[in-house]
Scaffold this motif. Structure first.
Motif, mmCIF file in Angstrom:
data_model
loop_
_atom_site.group_PDB
_atom_site.id
_atom_site.type_symbol
_atom_site.label_atom_id
_atom_site.label_comp_id
_atom_site.label_asym_id
_atom_site.label_seq_id
_atom_site.Cartn_x
_atom_site.Cartn_y
_atom_site.Cartn_z
ATOM 1 N N GLU A 155 31.856 -22.753 25.088
ATOM 2 C CA GLU A 155 32.198 -22.311 26.160
ATOM 3 C C GLU A 155 33.981 -22.428 26.163
ATOM 4 N N PRO A 156 34.679 -21.165 26.433
ATOM 5 C CA PRO A 156 36.052 -21.029 26.245
ATOM 6 C C PRO A 156 36.644 -21.495 27.751
ATOM 7 N N SER A 157 37.911 -21.617 27.649
ATOM 8 C CA SER A 157 38.597 -22.123 29.011
ATOM 9 C C SER A 157 39.904 -21.448 28.756
ATOM 10 N N GLY A 158 40.305 -21.125 30.086
ATOM 11 C CA GLY A 158 41.923 -20.553 30.379
ATOM 12 C C GLY A 158 42.844 -21.567 29.622
ATOM 13 N N VAL A 192 39.880 -33.465 30.297
ATOM 14 C CA VAL A 192 39.258 -34.875 31.080
ATOM 15 C C VAL A 192 37.619 -34.810 30.942
ATOM 16 N N GLY A 193 37.118 -33.395 30.915
ATOM 17 C CA GLY A 193 35.766 -33.319 30.912
ATOM 18 C C GLY A 193 35.188 -33.762 29.552
ATOM 19 N N GLY A 194 35.892 -33.613 28.522
ATOM 20 C CA GLY A 194 35.578 -34.242 27.287
ATOM 21 C C GLY A 194 35.137 -35.539 27.319
ATOM 22 N N ASP A 240 42.196 -41.566 36.303
ATOM 23 C CA ASP A 240 43.448 -42.200 36.667
ATOM 24 C C ASP A 240 44.677 -42.220 35.611
ATOM 25 N N GLN A 241 43.904 -41.964 34.304
ATOM 26 C CA GLN A 241 44.934 -41.976 33.108
ATOM 27 C C GLN A 241 45.912 -40.719 33.208
ATOM 28 N N TYR A 242 45.611 -39.751 34.123
ATOM 29 C CA TYR A 242 46.169 -38.568 34.055
ATOM 30 C C TYR A 242 46.861 -38.472 35.525
ATOM 31 N N SER A 265 45.390 -27.817 29.122
ATOM 32 C CA SER A 265 46.504 -28.767 29.239
ATOM 33 C C SER A 265 46.154 -30.324 29.149
ATOM 34 N N PRO A 266 46.826 -31.260 28.767
ATOM 35 C CA PRO A 266 46.468 -32.638 29.031
ATOM 36 C C PRO A 266 46.227 -32.894 30.358
#
Length: 599
Positions: A299-302, A314-316, A179-181, A307-308
């Motif tokens: 694990e890299p990510s696109g 969020v997964g972090g 909900d923060q995002y 982005s925020p």
């Protein structure tokens, strides 16, 4: 044995990430990661969704951790590179440009990818397997070692059951993070909103799909039902789609009720989630759950996931709920091709790794990903630039072999040409790609003619078989036949251009005589190169061996005019393949017949 790190002066981006991954493994398992003799298995990960052709942009998702994992293996550590096949994701849209697929596939929107029929004519049992197979074959050719995990198998076999129940129990905490995002806050009167949803006429699948919009699958964060957030989506027991709404859930009994919103279905059911396996966690919860479950360190990510408020960020904040830690890993930039800034398989016709491997050797494709940092974008050329790319590769290989290459280039070359398991198969006699392409173009792929021409490139060391020039020759031939437009192909004239020959002035006639008089003595690639550049020099009173610094600027103009004349007489164009290669391909006798009428 301590961590094997390279100095900052010689380390490339792969080595630096390998250092970080080993250090992170040590922090997570103190006392174990510092010794390759008794290390924990270092886990790196990639995720691919077989929702359509898996393109060259997606390949960066695999190559980045592969290169890091391979470096760690070279140092003697055990590494597990997971590729999560997100084949339990929903079928979101009918992709464009896929052979054997028409708009009738829209009826499957909302079903798991493994429940969608494969394209017509496919040998595979479902949509996901069809597109996974092509990628698996390409990864094998590229020397990528990995462990594949089917998310369909994981979810439907109940592997994640405890994690699902845990997420449902902690749904309030998950909802608070998400909900923060959220750009739109939840309705302050959710029960009224629910009443409106029940009164509204259910929409059909195509309309729901359009409402989802691009990327909805990747960024979905769950849904509300009965005024409550649920991080879990069920596939309907009636129509098989995920157009479902949870209407109630009991944490103690795990009793869950849901209803389908598809107008033609409206199926309702009550199940025990502790026994139910026909659903999955939403993406922003599913991803961190898997980090914890698999113990992923890297694990890299696109960039779109970094982005925020996006799934990686969020997964972090959610991964701790599952007792895990967020992996380290860079955000990688997009891969373009022929001027396309970002590749999207939804647009159709976007090249895949298999397409690239038809026209370039695996080493070259690996090199493109190895030589650029993950945050640097690059393009993969399917046009004439591929010839320049091969020239660059051949120059690098020569420098590596003679010891003149710089450390960073040596590292990129080594990672491209080999893995921890050994050298990748290569071409025994790697002749210039542009030469092979020109010969394939001129001969139309006639193998006996091709062998004759390629043997003439170096008469002192001729090819005994075309196999010596393979697979590079095959790649160059495929490039000519699949990527070069028909109007750009080279067609040698059947007869002399008598009209043009009859109109030549004496200077032009003399240039042709000088060429033909020395043809036999210069019949090799190097010799003909010297000859065609030397004729205008000789006509101007200079030695054929004179360097550009010794010549006036007018010589370049004369050379261009001479080249254009030869192209017109041989192929009826002002330009074409490199003249020495073209002359070899045409053959000495045919060259004399095409040019001899003027002498």
């Amino acid at each position: 044995m301590p961590i094997v790190a390279q100095s900052t002066e010689t380390a490339d981006w792969v080595s630096r990430f390998a250092d970080e991954v080993i250090e992170e493994s040590e922090r997570r398992a103190p006392g174990k990661a510092t010794s390759p003799a008794s290390p924990p298995v270092v886990v790196v990960a990639s995720g691919l969704s077989p929702s359509g052709p898996i393109h060259l942009g997606n390949l960066r998702e695999v190559m980045t951790p592969h290169l890091v994992a391979d470096e760690i293996r070279r140092r003697g550590y055990q590494v597990r590179h997971l590729i999560s096949w997100d084949d339990y994701d929903r079928y979101r849209k009918v992709p464009n440009g896929v052979e054997g697929v028409d708009e009738s596939w829209a009826e499957h929107i909302g079903k798991p990818l493994t429940s969608v029929p494969a394209p017509k004519g496919s040998e595979y049992r479902n949509w996901a397997e069809h597109f996974k197979a092509a990628m698996i074959a390409s990864l094998g050719e590229l020397g990528v070692e990995f462990d594949g995990i089917s998310q369909t198998e994981q979810y439907t076999s109940g592997v994640y059951r405890d994690q699902i129940l845990h997420a449902m129990k902690h749904r309030g905490e998950i909802d608070a993070v998400l909900d923060q995002y959220r750009t739109k806050k939840k309705d302050p009167a959710p029960e009224l909103k629910h009443q409106k949803q029940k009164q509204r006429k259910p929409v059909n699948e195509a309309e729901l799909e359009a409402a989802d919009g691009p990327g909805a699958t990747e960024e979905d964060d769950g849904s509300s039902g009965a005024g409550e957030y649920f991080p879990y989506k069920l596939y309907c027991g009636g129509c098989g789609t995920d157009f479902t709404t949870v209407t109630s859930y009991d944490d103690e009994t795990t009793e869950l009720a849901y209803t389908c919103t598809v107008a033609s279905c409206c199926f309702s059911e009550t199940v025990l989630l502790s026994e139910f396996n026909r659903g999955k966690l939403v993406w922003k919860v599913d991803w961190p759950m898997r980090w914890a479950y698999e113990g992923v360190v890297f694990e890299p990510s696109g960039v779109d996931h970094s982005s925020p408020g996006s799934s990686f960020q969020v997964g972090g904040q959610i991964v701790g709920l599952f007792g895990g830690k967020q992996p380290i890993g860079p955000a990688y930039a997009f891969v373009g091709i022929s001027g396309i800034a970002k590749m999207s398989s939804s647009k159709g016709g976007v090249p895949t790794p298999a397409d690239a491997l038809k026209i370039m050797e695996p080493q070259i494709l690996r090199w493109l990903y190895a030589r650029r940092k993950p945050n640097q974008s690059f393009k993969i050329a399917f046009d004439q630039e591929i010839q320049r790319l091969y020239d660059e590769w051949d120059r690098l290989e020569a420098k590596v072999k003679d010891g003149s290459a710089v450390p960073g280039d040596i590292a990129a070359y080594t990672r491209a040409a080999s893995t921890a398991a050994g050298e990748l198969p290569g071409t025994l006699r790697p002749l210039p790609y542009r030469t092979l392409a020109s010969v394939a173009d001129i001969t139309g792929g006639q193998q006996d003619q091709t062998l004759r021409i390629l043997s003439d490139l170096d008469p002192a060391n001729p090819l005994s078989s075309l196999d010596e020039a393979r697979p590079r020759y095959d790649k160059a031939e495929a490039w000519i036949t699949t990527q070069v437009p028909a109007d750009q192909r080279t067609i040698v004239r059947d007869e002399p251009d008598t009209e043009l020959l009859g109109s030549l002035d004496e200077t032009s006639r003399e240039s042709l005589r000088l060429l033909l008089d020395s043809l036999d003595d210069h019949w090799s690639l190097g010799g003909l190169t010297h000859l065609v550049y030397g004729v205008p020099k000789i006509q101007a009173g200079f030695s054929a061996a004179a360097t550009p610094k010794e010549l006036p600027a007018e010589i370049k103009t004369a050379q261009r005019a001479f080249f254009a004349l030869l192209y017109q007489l041989l192929v009826s164009k002002d330009t074409g393949p490199r003249l020495p290669t073209l002359l070899l391909a045409v053959g000495a006798d045919r060259v004399r017949r095409r040019l001899g009428a003027a002498t």
